[in-house]
Design a protein around this motif. Structure first.
Motif, PDB file in Angstrom:
ATOM      1  N   ILE A   1      -0.270   4.201  -2.245  1.00 34.58           N
ATOM      2  CA  ILE A   1      -1.264   3.561  -3.113  1.00 34.58           C
ATOM      3  C   ILE A   1      -2.203   4.598  -3.727  1.00 34.58           C
ATOM      4  O   ILE A   1      -2.774   4.377  -4.796  1.00 34.58           O
ATOM      5  CB  ILE A   1      -2.041   2.491  -2.313  1.00 34.58           C
ATOM      6  N   ASP A   2      -2.348   5.733  -3.056  1.00 30.54           N
ATOM      7  CA  ASP A   2      -3.281   6.738  -3.564  1.00 30.54           C
ATOM      8  C   ASP A   2      -2.649   7.698  -4.555  1.00 30.54           C
ATOM      9  O   ASP A   2      -3.278   8.667  -4.974  1.00 30.54           O
ATOM     10  CB  ASP A   2      -3.886   7.528  -2.401  1.00 30.54           C
TER      11      ASP A   2
ATOM     12  N   PHE B   1       0.807  -1.221   0.000  1.00 29.52           N
ATOM     13  CA  PHE B   1       0.000   0.000   0.000  1.00 29.52           C
ATOM     14  C   PHE B   1       0.840   1.271   0.000  1.00 29.52           C
ATOM     15  O   PHE B   1       0.318   2.352   0.198  1.00 29.52           O
ATOM     16  CB  PHE B   1      -0.926   0.006   1.226  1.00 29.52           C
TER      17      PHE B   1
ATOM     18  N   ARG C   1      -9.751  -5.746  -4.668  1.00 34.14           N
ATOM     19  CA  ARG C   1     -10.406  -4.689  -5.423  1.00 34.14           C
ATOM     20  C   ARG C   1      -9.578  -3.411  -5.379  1.00 34.14           C
ATOM     21  O   ARG C   1      -9.339  -2.774  -6.408  1.00 34.14           O
ATOM     22  CB  ARG C   1     -11.794  -4.424  -4.820  1.00 34.14           C
ATOM     23  N   GLU C   2      -9.128  -3.063  -4.171  1.00 39.83           N
ATOM     24  CA  GLU C   2      -8.363  -1.821  -4.045  1.00 39.83           C
ATOM     25  C   GLU C   2      -7.015  -1.937  -4.762  1.00 39.83           C
ATOM     26  O   GLU C   2      -6.583  -0.997  -5.433  1.00 39.83           O
ATOM     27  CB  GLU C   2      -8.168  -1.480  -2.563  1.00 39.83           C
TER      28      GLU C   2
ATOM     29  N   GLN D   1     -12.918  -2.056 -12.192  1.00 36.37           N
ATOM     30  CA  GLN D   1     -11.582  -2.626 -11.995  1.00 36.37           C
ATOM     31  C   GLN D   1     -11.159  -3.421 -13.230  1.00 36.37           C
ATOM     32  O   GLN D   1      -9.988  -3.381 -13.627  1.00 36.37           O
ATOM     33  CB  GLN D   1     -11.584  -3.531 -10.763  1.00 36.37           C
TER      34      GLN D   1
ATOM     35  N   THR E   1     -14.527  -9.368   2.045  1.00 37.43           N
ATOM     36  CA  THR E   1     -13.193  -9.174   1.464  1.00 37.43           C
ATOM     37  C   THR E   1     -13.249  -8.138   0.343  1.00 37.43           C
ATOM     38  O   THR E   1     -14.088  -8.242  -0.545  1.00 37.43           O
ATOM     39  CB  THR E   1     -12.667 -10.496   0.885  1.00 37.43           C
ATOM     40  N   PHE E   2     -12.358  -7.166   0.411  1.00 35.04           N
ATOM     41  CA  PHE E   2     -12.314  -6.183  -0.680  1.00 35.04           C
ATOM     42  C   PHE E   2     -10.907  -5.642  -0.874  1.00 35.04           C
ATOM     43  O   PHE E   2     -10.713  -4.569  -1.430  1.00 35.04           O
ATOM     44  CB  PHE E   2     -13.302  -5.028  -0.429  1.00 35.04           C
TER      45      PHE E   2
ATOM     46  N   GLN F   1      -7.643  -1.824  -8.570  1.00 36.05           N
ATOM     47  CA  GLN F   1      -8.109  -0.523  -9.019  1.00 36.05           C
ATOM     48  C   GLN F   1      -6.985   0.500  -9.008  1.00 36.05           C
ATOM     49  O   GLN F   1      -6.865   1.314  -9.916  1.00 36.05           O
ATOM     50  CB  GLN F   1      -9.237  -0.062  -8.102  1.00 36.05           C
ATOM     51  N   LYS F   2      -6.135   0.438  -7.984  1.00 33.50           N
ATOM     52  CA  LYS F   2      -5.156   1.505  -7.831  1.00 33.50           C
ATOM     53  C   LYS F   2      -3.791   1.144  -8.387  1.00 33.50           C
ATOM     54  O   LYS F   2      -3.036   2.024  -8.779  1.00 33.50           O
ATOM     55  CB  LYS F   2      -5.047   1.889  -6.356  1.00 33.50           C
TER      56      LYS F   2
ATOM     57  N   GLY G   1     -12.307  -0.399   6.218  1.00 34.57           N
ATOM     58  CA  GLY G   1     -11.397  -0.199   5.098  1.00 34.57           C
ATOM     59  C   GLY G   1     -10.310  -1.247   5.076  1.00 34.57           C
ATOM     60  O   GLY G   1     -10.295  -2.174   5.878  1.00 34.57           O
ATOM     61  N   ASN G   2      -9.402  -1.081   4.107  1.00 36.99           N
ATOM     62  CA  ASN G   2      -8.269  -1.990   3.977  1.00 36.99           C
ATOM     63  C   ASN G   2      -7.082  -1.450   4.746  1.00 36.99           C
ATOM     64  O   ASN G   2      -6.766  -0.266   4.645  1.00 36.99           O
ATOM     65  CB  ASN G   2      -7.874  -2.121   2.501  1.00 36.99           C
ATOM     66  N   TYR G   3      -6.416  -2.319   5.486  1.00 32.14           N
ATOM     67  CA  TYR G   3      -5.230  -1.925   6.230  1.00 32.14           C
ATOM     68  C   TYR G   3      -4.142  -2.937   5.963  1.00 32.14           C
ATOM     69  O   TYR G   3      -4.403  -4.135   5.941  1.00 32.14           O
ATOM     70  CB  TYR G   3      -5.526  -1.861   7.730  1.00 32.14           C
TER      71      TYR G   3
END
Lengths: 441, 244
Positions: free
Chosen positions: A11-12, A8, A93-94, A130, A89-90, A97-98, A251-253
């Motif tokens: 990641i943004d 991550f 996806r993140e 995605q 679970t997601f 997508q990123k 959220g995802n961590y």
């Protein structure tokens, strides 16, 4: 501190999904290192040394999985499992997508290690955005020479195609996924033969989760031994956890494996809303046996969770607070698995259906505490008796809920019976046609 | 004569018992209108299929291209998918999805056209189409709204959201509102996928405005779309764009 950030990191960053930004940040350098300086067996050794375990659910060592691929001269395949249908679970996806190029780089490295020349990403049909992003990334990577024939002049070639599913939980199971990818109904297959020997189109196939593959470039970059220093002895590395349900910051961590679960649920995700407490939580997706508020201090890694009779699974933590009745969670869960059961194996097809019926009886006040014993025995008879683990995935959490919250189930039964006009009178009158039909048979 | 009993009329045996059961009991999908299922008096199903099958007829063969016109764009798309795979049958799902985009659902016509291009029997493709949730085997509205109703979302009020959606669109046949399995976006619960675009968290009082946006073809809840969401992980260092 929750450990180093590997997957991550930044990641943004805007435009990370394009190849230019990804390469500016050092992307595809691991691939260059692999293709120009390493042999496939060295890549496998590196992955083994890293202690990386599959991030999709089963936690099987990834290096070993690749080493099972027979070294024979036939078409071999690498399939990336991006179906991500486990409730809660997601993380994939993140990532997709990123940072889609991180995944593509990992796929090429994994395929090189396994000797695969054709690869597929099986993405669930619901992930439209995605899938479009990955499609664009594949085109970019192909144009830049990271996919196709003779990648970076190494003589190694790989094709990569994105395959969109159409909405079926069972297609996240590896053999169900293969059948679906072959254009059939997504029914799981009998194992053995395992996919490593006979998988896609009957060829040797390695199937890995998105996060597992996306980690591979980082392992090559930092070295397997270095990666193994992160986390615990048996659970190396970092893991993306998806925290959802009754928490303040879902959220995802990215965490280092082995930190305490309380730190994830309370520290990172903010815990349940003000004034409420954790009643139970699923540590690894809705298929994992539930843990209670008393188990919050156990370490979050593969082995500790297995010792606690649960599992890390896909790393999806679903938190349920004390305002939610356990029967409603169980019913929701059972209905989902009933809907998603493919119907191939009887224990799962019938077991999920009868579990829903029994839970509905509990909810409607038609049950007695004895029904809980029957329900528990149904769960026991599903586990281990089917081709795949979908039935187990319902039986384990439902069984654990009945075991750990039996008092609440019984209280629910009593309360519902008190409300029910039929209570104490037995079932409704038998159908006259049935009576007539029975004597006339 | 003793021992001889009157044979009951078949209607009596086949009395539908559906009214004794809660609505939606039999369907594997809760949102599909309930069809009458033939049952014995004691409640068991009469053996057979959900849909009428004529066992006297031969199964349909691979459609004849001469009598099955296929739109050129659809044919090209399906053939492109078929070329991607070592075995062309792998293209079954993409082909059905493409045919569904043209026809609105996997209608017999859509299935026949896909079967004609792929040189497969319609029966094979029907078996595939009936397995997957996103391939519609009944006519549905054009606007697909999938509301996630799995555990994480229902803990955050997804069931009320789905109810509200259904009430708002009850008289609009253009809408295909469904409760769906986990859509993989529990971080924005309760959420919905509006024609493939993920939006959330949706408050129930936002539903009328959202329905209106969908009707008019506007982007759904522009501020709440998933792709705008930043990572929640404090370890994921923020990109400098915020300072720019």
């Amino acid at each position: 501190m929750t450990g180093p950030t590997i997957l991550f990191e930044d990641i943004d960053e805007r435009g990370l999904n394009t190849i230019d930004v990804y390469r500016r940040r050092g992307g595809y350098e691991s691939l260059r290192k692999v293709l120009t300086t390493m042999q496939p067996s060295e890549v496998v050794d590196e992955l083994m040394a890293s202690g990386l375990r599959g991030r999709g659910g089963a936690g099987f060592p990834s290096g070993r999985k690749i080493s099972f691929i027979p070294k024979v001269d036939v078409d071999k395949y690498l399939v990336c499992n991006a179906d991500e249908s486990e409730p809660g679970t997601f993380k994939d996806r993140e990532l997709m997508q990123k940072s889609p190029h991180m995944l593509i780089e990992g796929i090429v490295i994994g395929a090189f290690a396994a000797g695969a020349t054709k690869s597929f990403i099986y993405i669930r049909g619901e992930y439209v955005e995605q899938a479009d992003i990955i499609d664009a990334a594949i085109v970019e990577a192909r144009e830049a020479g990271f996919l196709g024939e003779n990648i970076l002049g190494s003589g190694f070639g790989l094709t990569l195609h994105l395959h969109r599913g159409a909405g079926a939980y069972i297609c996240g199971e590896e053999t169900g996924l293969l059948d679906s990818l072959e254009g059939k109904r997504g029914n799981p297959r009998l194992k053995p033969p395992f996919p490593a020997n006979q998988g896609l189109y009957q060829g040797p196939t390695v199937i890995n989760n998105v996060e597992t593959l996306a980690t591979m470039p980082h392992i090559i970059k930092m070295g397997g031994a270095e990666y193994a220093k992160i986390g615990t002895e048996t659970s190396a590395g970092t893991k993306l956890v998806s925290v959802s349900g009754n928490v303040q910051r879902p959220g995802n961590y990215e965490i280092e494996l082995g930190i305490s679960s309380r730190e994830i649920i309370y520290g990172l995700a903010g815990g349940p809303p003000e004034g409420r407490a954790v009643k139970m939580w699923f540590p690894g997706g809705s298929s994992s046996p539930v843990l209670t508020g008393d188990d919050l201090d156990i370490a979050y890694d593969f082995n500790t969770l297995a010792q606690a009779k649960s599992m890390l699974g896909s790393g999806a933590i679903i938190v349920v607070d004390d305002s939610v009745p356990v029967v409603s969670v169980a019913l929701k869960l059972a209905k989902f698995y009933k809907h998603e059961s493919c119907g191939k194996c009887t224990p799962c097809r019938e077991g999920t259906r009868w579990t829903v019926s029994m839970l509905e009886r509990v909810d409607q006040g038609l049950a007695t505490p004895m029904d809980l014993d029957i329900m528990a025995s149904v769960q026991e008879q599903i586990i281990g008796n089917c081709l795949c683990v979908l039935g187990d995935a319902m039986a384990m959490p439902i069984g654990s809920m009945v075991a750990k919250f039996r008092d609440e189930f019984e209280a629910h039964i009593e309360a519902a019976r008190a409300r029910n006009p039929w209570a104490g009178e037995g079932p409704p009158d038998p159908d006259p046609v049935l009576v007539q039909g029975a004597s006339g048979a | 004569m003793i021992g001889r009993r009157k044979k009951r009329a078949p209607e009596a045996v086949l009395t539908p018992a559906a009214e004794r059961r809660p609505a939606g009991f039999e369907s594997h999908r809760d949102d599909v209108p309930q069809r009458e299922v033939a049952r014995f008096g004691h409640g068991s199903r009469v053996p057979g299929w959900d849909d009428a099958v004529d066992l006297e007829k031969d199964p349909a063969a691979i459609p004849d291209p001469a009598t099955t016109p296929v739109p050129a764009a659809l044919r090209a798309e399906i053939e492109a998918h078929m070329a991607k795979y070592p075995d062309f049958r792998s293209a079954a799902i993409p082909a059905l999805a493409a045919a569904q985009r043209v026809h609105g659902w996997c209608s017999p016509e859509a299935i026949w056209q896909a079967a004609c291009v792929m040189r497969l029997t319609p029966g094979y493709l029907i078996s595939v189409a009936s397995f997957y949730d996103m391939l519609e085997t009944r006519p549905v509205g054009r606007q697909a709204v999938y509301v996630c109703t799995n555990i994480s979302c229902s803990l955050c009020g997804a069931d009320e959201l789905l109810d509200r959606f259904k009430r708002e669109t009850a008289d609009d046949p253009d809408f295909n509102v469904r409760g769906f399995e986990c859509l993989g976006a529990c971080d924005i619960a309760p959420m919905a996928s509006v024609n493939g675009i993920y939006v959330g968290p949706i408050r129930t009082d936002e539903v009328p405005a959202l329905v209106e946006q969908i009707r008019e073809g506007l982007p759904p809840l522009p501020g709440k779309q998933l792709h705008l969401r930043k990572s929640t992980d404090p370890g994921a260092v923020r990109a400098p764009e915020e300072g720019r």
